[in-house]
Every structure is written in structure tokens, then in C-alpha cells.
Design a protein around this motif. Structure first.
Motif, PDB file in Angstrom:
ATOM      1  N   SER A 220       0.555  -1.150   0.053  1.00  0.00           N
ATOM      2  CA  SER A 220       0.052   0.034  -0.002  1.00  0.00           C
ATOM      3  C   SER A 220       1.186   1.259   0.224  1.00  0.00           C
ATOM      4  CB  SER A 220      -0.955   0.082   1.404  1.00  0.00           C
ATOM      5  OG  SER A 220      -0.132   0.127   2.566  1.00  0.00           O
ATOM      6  N   GLN A 224       1.281   4.356  -2.785  1.00  0.00           N
ATOM      7  CA  GLN A 224       0.004   5.438  -2.983  1.00  0.00           C
ATOM      8  C   GLN A 224      -0.585   6.338  -3.588  1.00  0.00           C
ATOM      9  OE1 GLN A 224       1.129   7.439   0.552  1.00  0.00           O
ATOM     10  NE2 GLN A 224      -0.182   7.556   1.920  1.00  0.00           N
ATOM     11  N   ASP A 225       0.889   6.332  -4.682  1.00  0.00           N
ATOM     12  CA  ASP A 225       0.488   8.330  -5.591  1.00  0.00           C
ATOM     13  C   ASP A 225      -0.122   7.621  -6.904  1.00  0.00           C
ATOM     14  OD1 ASP A 225       2.791   6.035  -5.982  1.00  0.00           O
ATOM     15  OD2 ASP A 225       3.663   7.480  -7.140  1.00  0.00           O
ATOM     16  N   GLU A 227      -2.582   4.917  -6.047  1.00  0.00           N
ATOM     17  CA  GLU A 227      -3.628   4.707  -6.212  1.00  0.00           C
ATOM     18  C   GLU A 227      -4.972   6.338  -5.754  1.00  0.00           C
ATOM     19  OE1 GLU A 227      -3.040   2.801  -2.132  1.00  0.00           O
ATOM     20  OE2 GLU A 227      -3.076   0.906  -2.782  1.00  0.00           O
ATOM     21  N   GLN A 228      -3.558   7.383  -5.270  1.00  0.00           N
ATOM     22  CA  GLN A 228      -4.089   8.830  -4.961  1.00  0.00           C
ATOM     23  C   GLN A 228      -5.057   9.304  -6.404  1.00  0.00           C
ATOM     24  OE1 GLN A 228      -1.568  10.628  -2.843  1.00  0.00           O
ATOM     25  NE2 GLN A 228      -1.838  10.247  -0.894  1.00  0.00           N
ATOM     26  N   LYS A 229      -4.910   8.854  -7.784  1.00  0.00           N
ATOM     27  CA  LYS A 229      -5.007   9.451  -8.646  1.00  0.00           C
ATOM     28  C   LYS A 229      -6.600   8.471  -8.765  1.00  0.00           C
ATOM     29  CE  LYS A 229      -0.527   9.743 -10.679  1.00  0.00           C
ATOM     30  NZ  LYS A 229       0.186   9.126 -11.966  1.00  0.00           N
ATOM     31  N   HIS A 230      -6.702   7.765  -8.315  1.00  0.00           N
ATOM     32  CA  HIS A 230      -8.058   7.679  -8.674  1.00  0.00           C
ATOM     33  C   HIS A 230      -8.687   6.812 -10.091  1.00  0.00           C
ATOM     34  CE1 HIS A 230      -8.702   8.215  -4.894  1.00  0.00           C
ATOM     35  NE2 HIS A 230      -8.519   9.682  -4.739  1.00  0.00           N
TER      36      HIS A 230
END
Length: 374
Positions: A220, A224-225, A227-230
């Protein structure tokens, strides 16, 4: 002209050497000057079909590949003897014990029962960074009478996929939390991109006992970078992170498959590698002082600055050599050029090379040729 005379360095050394009385007596009676007992036989270790092969330059590769002699090594014939030789089966030897009872004939590449002389075996050293080869060596030091590479990683009737897993099953790998502690501390202050690079470094040089456990624990943080873009699905995020890790591992001479067995088909595409390099360059922050340095250039620096930027802005290939003694402001000029180009949204790759008294400066991918420009 005086002729060159032949110099016999060996004779001069022997003539000039001083020999003490005890050594002279020892030599007169022809006693042994050195003696090694018992003899040591060096045993090679290699992975399946990865043995060293020596051949003449004029030999055909097809003949070499089809020659069964090249497939025979001390290790493969050790497996063969344990499988087919009754005496070897009865001995139940480790690899290093085998030379005590058998003699290796390099011409025929066969083990034969030893008739005289006492010897001991020693396996060539391997480093943990050698990966599976290191774990195979660890198994050969503990598994008796293996009959094949597959049999070497079979423990209590269970055949493991890798030698690492088999060695871990035998308890040959120490369980330590050094890698866990390193990664856990780094998650507090490193960005995901730097964390991925650290993770690859830990895999290669720290030899963690369970890389899969390490991946599951910090996946995770490594993702993280993305995942944050969605905009990416979980499977796409995982694939991108593994691709980047594969890139870092390849740069250190390793493969993703050496540590991550669940995704054997993950490979780094050229576009992924290029995107990563471009992103790294675009993330460089230009200091304000470098941007303001343009206004402080003297007349000669300003002349070079304008001429170089003219070629850059007009996409004209050229090379400029900036020549001058130390302290005349060459580095100051470079910083001004880099700041201007990068602040304009372009990528600049500074590569100063010392060429006699000159310095060569390359901006971006431009190849410039103008030896008269200073």
C-alpha cells in the motif's frame, strides 16, 4: 652505439638471493619445501543448465549444444552417481564429502572410486546476492544423496518451486526483521517513488528472508501515489508498481522473478521506463537563485548564453565548448542555462566532461557541433 644485452631476471634473482644455513642444509638433503595435507578439491556449484562451458573459437555452436560431454560437471555427475551407483547410494554423502570416496577425471568427466590419497572437498563460495545459486549451495551442504536439482529442493516429500523456499523450510535462513524495520522507518518520510527504489535495493543487497511477506506488508505504501489518482484499477496499480520495481531490479542485475514468484510475466515496457525517466527529470526543482543568475552574467557569459539558447529554442543541433581557467564562471553559466531551460518546461541533462582544458556541455538530447564557439 652500445648493443642491448639480454637480461635474465630469474638468474639475477637466484644469484642475488640470500639463503640461510638451515635452508641450505634443507635443500642439500632434498627435503620437501612445502606440503599440503590433505589435498583440497574445489567443487563447482551452478544452477540447472547454467554451467560454464569452454570450447575453441572454431567449433560450431550446434556441435557444442549437442555434445553430451559439455552437460557433465562435477555437480551433475554427483547427482548421477547418487542415482545409479550402488556404492554412492550406500555412502549417503553430502556434496563436500563425495571427493573423499571418489576421484574426478576431467578428461572423461566421470567420478570413479578413490584408491589412494586423502582429500577433502570444498564448494566454491557464493554470495547471497547470487540468489538461487546461493540457496542451492546451502542445500548441498545439508541435503544428503540428492539425485537431481529437483530432488535438492524436495524436503520431506514436498518439492518446492525455488531453492530459497526449500532452504527456508530446512531452517537454513535466519529470520530477521532488519528489512522490515528499514522499510517501516522509511515510510514515515519517503515519497512512494523513493520508497520503491529503496524496496528494490533492500531486495538485492539485504537478502530478506521472505520477500513476499515484505511486499504484502508495504504494498500500500509503494502504490500510494497511483492509488490517489483514482483513475487506475487495483490490478493496474499493482502492475505499474511491479513494472517500476522490475526496472530498478534490472538496473542492479536482478529480475523481478528472483523475488516475486506470483507474477512471472511482469516485464518492464520501454514506454514505462521512458515515462519514469521523464517524470524524474520534470520533478527537478530549479532554485530561484539560479533563475536570477541570468541577470548577473557578464558580457562574455551573456554572449555564450544567448548563442546556446538560440540553438536550443530553434531546435538546431550544435555543440559548444566553454573554455576558461578555473574561477572564470563556467559553472555559473551552466546553472543559468539549466535554470532557463527547465523553467520553460523543457528537460535539460547536464553532462560535463573534462576534455583537456575544455568543458563540453550538452543540453537535452541536442548534439551540437561548433568547436569555434566559446
Amino acid at each position: 652505439m652500445e648493443k642491448f644485452r639480454t637480461i635474465d631476471e630469474i638468474k639475477n634473482f637466484q644469484s642475488a638471493r640470500w639463503i640461510s644455513p638451515p635452508e641450505s642444509v634443507w635443500r642439500i638433503f632434498k627435503f620437501e619445501l612445502n606440503h599440503v595435507h590433505p589435498s583440497v578439491i574445489c567443487l563447482p556449484v551452478h544452477l540447472e543448465n547454467e554451467q560454464f562451458v569452454t570450447f575453441s573459437a572454431n567449433q560450431l555452436l550446434c556441435n557444442i549444444a549437442n555434445n553430451p560431454t559439455f552437460k557433465k560437471t562435477m555437480l551433475t555427475q554427483f547427482f548421477y552417481m547418487n542415482k545409479c551407483n550402488a556404492y554412492a547410494k550406500e555412502l549417503n554423502c553430502l556434496y563436500i564429502e563425495f571427493p573423499e570416496y571418489f576421484t574426478w577425471h576431467s578428461d572423461s568427466k566421470e567420478w570413479e572410486p578413490r584408491k589412494r590419497n586423502e582429500v577433502i572437498g570444498r564448494i566454491f563460495s557464493c554470495r547471497p546476492s547470487d540468489g538461487e545459486k546461493f540457496f542451492l549451495k546451502s542445500l548441498l551442504l545439508h541435503v544428503r544423496k540428492p539425485t537431481s536439482f529437483r530432488d535438492s529442493r524436495t524436503i520431506n516429500g514436498r518439492t518446492f518451486t525455488t531453492f530459497r523456499e526449500a532452504a527456508q523450510m530446512l531452517g537454513l535462513l535466519e529470520n530477521d526483521n532488519t528489512a522490515d524495520m528499514c522499510m517501516e522507518e522509511a515510510t514515515a518520510y519517503l515519497m512512494p517513488s523513493a520508497l520503491r527504489q529503496l524496496f528494490a535495493t533492500v531486495l538485492v543487497y539485504c537478502n530478506p528472508t521472505n520477500p513476499m511477506h515484505l511486499w504484502a506488508k508495504f504494498e500500500s505504501f509503494l502504490s500510494q501515489d497511483f492509488e490517489q489518482k483514482h483513475i487506475f484499477s487495483p490490478s493496474t496499480v499493482k502492475h505499474k508498481v511491479l513494472n517500476i520495481l522490475s526496472y530498478y531490479l534490472q538496473s542492479m542485475g536482478k529480475r523481478l522473478e528472483d523475488f516475486y514468484s506470483a507474477e512471472p510475466n511482469v516485464t518492464l515496457g520501454f514506454s514505462d521506463s521512458l515515462d519514469k525517466e521523464l517524470q524524474t527529470e520534470q520533478d527537478i526543482i530549479t532554485p530561484d537563485e539560479d533563475i536570477l543568475s541570468v541577470e548577473k552574467l557578464n558580457e562574455e557569459q551573456k554572449n555564450a548564453y544567448n548563442r546556446i539558447l538560440y540553438h536550443v529554442n530553434n531546435n538546431l543541433p550544435n555543440v559548444f565548448f566553454v573554455d576558461g581557467p578555473g574561477g572564470t564562471g563556467k559553472t555559473f553559466l551552466y546553472k543559468a542555462l539549466l535554470a532557463t531551460i527547465r523553467s520553460s518546461g523543457h528537460i535539460a541533462l547536464p553532462q560535463p566532461l573534462q576534455v583537456l582544458p575544455h568543458l563540453y556541455f550538452q543540453v537535452g538530447a541536442l548534439h551540437i557541433r561548433d568547436l569555434k564557439s566559446h
